[in-house]
Design an enzyme around this catalytic site. Structure first.
Site, PDB file in Angstrom:
ATOM      1  N   THR A 224       1.125  -1.207  -0.081  1.00 40.70           N
ATOM      2  CA  THR A 224       0.021  -0.074  -0.016  1.00 40.70           C
ATOM      3  C   THR A 224       0.463   1.410   0.322  1.00 40.70           C
ATOM      4  OG1 THR A 224      -0.586  -0.297   2.343  1.00 40.70           O
ATOM      5  CG2 THR A 224      -1.947  -0.974   1.091  1.00 40.70           C
TER       6      THR A 224
ATOM      7  N   HIS B 238       8.355   3.542   9.450  1.00 38.60           N
ATOM      8  CA  HIS B 238       7.583   2.963  10.774  1.00 38.60           C
ATOM      9  C   HIS B 238       6.753   3.125  11.473  1.00 38.60           C
ATOM     10  CE1 HIS B 238       8.443  -0.413  13.661  1.00 38.60           C
ATOM     11  NE2 HIS B 238       8.827   0.821  14.467  1.00 38.60           N
TER      12      HIS B 238
ATOM     13  N   MET C 287      11.018  -6.067   4.882  1.00 36.82           N
ATOM     14  CA  MET C 287      11.197  -6.621   6.587  1.00 36.82           C
ATOM     15  C   MET C 287      12.307  -7.612   6.453  1.00 36.82           C
ATOM     16  SD  MET C 287       8.257  -5.999   7.627  1.00 36.82           S
ATOM     17  CE  MET C 287       8.326  -7.244   9.022  1.00 36.82           C
ATOM     18  N   ARG C 288      13.882  -6.496   6.240  1.00 38.38           N
ATOM     19  CA  ARG C 288      15.092  -7.422   6.383  1.00 38.38           C
ATOM     20  C   ARG C 288      16.016  -5.971   6.297  1.00 38.38           C
ATOM     21  NH1 ARG C 288      15.705 -12.544   5.184  1.00 38.38           N
ATOM     22  NH2 ARG C 288      13.995 -13.537   4.335  1.00 38.38           N
ATOM     23  N   LEU C 289      16.805  -5.813   7.259  1.00 36.43           N
ATOM     24  CA  LEU C 289      17.708  -5.342   8.072  1.00 36.43           C
ATOM     25  C   LEU C 289      18.623  -4.777   6.538  1.00 36.43           C
ATOM     26  CD1 LEU C 289      18.743  -5.959  11.712  1.00 36.43           C
ATOM     27  CD2 LEU C 289      17.097  -4.216  10.652  1.00 36.43           C
ATOM     28  N   ILE C 290      19.078  -3.409   5.985  1.00 37.07           N
ATOM     29  CA  ILE C 290      18.966  -3.525   5.263  1.00 37.07           C
ATOM     30  C   ILE C 290      21.354  -3.561   5.480  1.00 37.07           C
ATOM     31  CG2 ILE C 290      20.421  -1.859   3.504  1.00 37.07           C
ATOM     32  CD1 ILE C 290      17.904  -2.475   2.838  1.00 37.07           C
TER      33      ILE C 290
ATOM     34  N   ASN D 105      13.119   4.671   5.456  1.00 34.13           N
ATOM     35  CA  ASN D 105      12.414   3.924   5.700  1.00 34.13           C
ATOM     36  C   ASN D 105      11.203   4.157   6.360  1.00 34.13           C
ATOM     37  OD1 ASN D 105      11.215   1.208   6.794  1.00 34.13           O
ATOM     38  ND2 ASN D 105      11.927   1.316   8.834  1.00 34.13           N
TER      39      ASN D 105
END
Length: 210
Positions: A13, A109, A90-93, A107
């Site tokens: 979305t 949040h 849904m992953r850390l960079i 990002n």
């Protein structure tokens, strides 16, 4: 015009909100790539409808984070990506991407960071019984939701309301705040580069949305 990649893992979305804002000219960028780590995610369908190229991968098929981030980096370079917007990714960079795009990865949040970082932020706030939560847009660093805050918007929690109602109100704020912050960041960067080209000097920029 800047070229933007959006990283997403779910329904997309926020991806859609950014694409729509770019099409209206409200975000001075072309959404040039979707990066998705979940084959079959709904955001892939959204990208196809919007004619946005997608790089879809399954992390378990790679030996390490560095391995799949290296492939992502090749895609980003091939498509001349200037900025990265995480939108439900849904992953850390990791350092492979951060070393190249430091200061150009943002990002969104669903909380007022530093409160309620990580997964299920809305549920965390709801169960904690706080009076308000909200939305934060921040720069990405190596931590989980620890990068410098760019903008925040508070969302009150109505006593007794179902969590689904709170989620809907937070998502509505996300879809307004994220394009607004991207408009500011990308627009200011373009103006900054023009000033450097014109007179060789650089003017400092306040990168926070009041």
């Amino acid at each position: 015009m800047k070229r933007l990649a959006i990283f997403a893992s779910g329904s997309g979305t926020n991806f859609q909100a950014i694409v729509d804002a770019a099409k209206r000219g409200e975000v001075p960028a072309e959404v040039a790539l979707l990066v998705c780590d979940r084959p079959g995610a709904k955001v892939i369908e959204r990208a196809a409808r919007e004619n946005v190229p997608a790089f879809v991968f399954s992390p378990k098929e790679y030996p390490s984070k560095a391995a799949f981030e290296s492939e992502i980096l090749r895609e980003l370079k091939e498509r001349r990506i200037d900025w990265i917007a995480l939108a439900g990714y849904m992953r850390l960079i990791g350092p492979t991407l951060l070393s190249v795009y430091e200061g150009k990865i943002v990002n969104i949040h669903p909380s007022l960071l530093p409160a309620f970082p990580g997964k299920d932020a809305i549920g965390q706030a709801y169960r904690a019984g706080v009076l308000e939560t909200g939305v934060t847009v921040h720069y990405v660093d190596e931590g989980m939701d620890t990068g410098p805050v760019i903008a925040q918007c508070a969302v009150p929690i109505v006593p007794g309301e179902p969590i689904e109602a709170l989620e809907a109100r937070i998502h509505q704020v996300e879809h307004e705040l994220y394009p607004a912050v991207l408009r500011m960041l990308l627009g200011e960067k373009e103006q900054q580069e023009e000033r450097i080209e014109n007179d060789g000097s650089e003017t400092s920029i306040d990168q926070r949305v009041q």
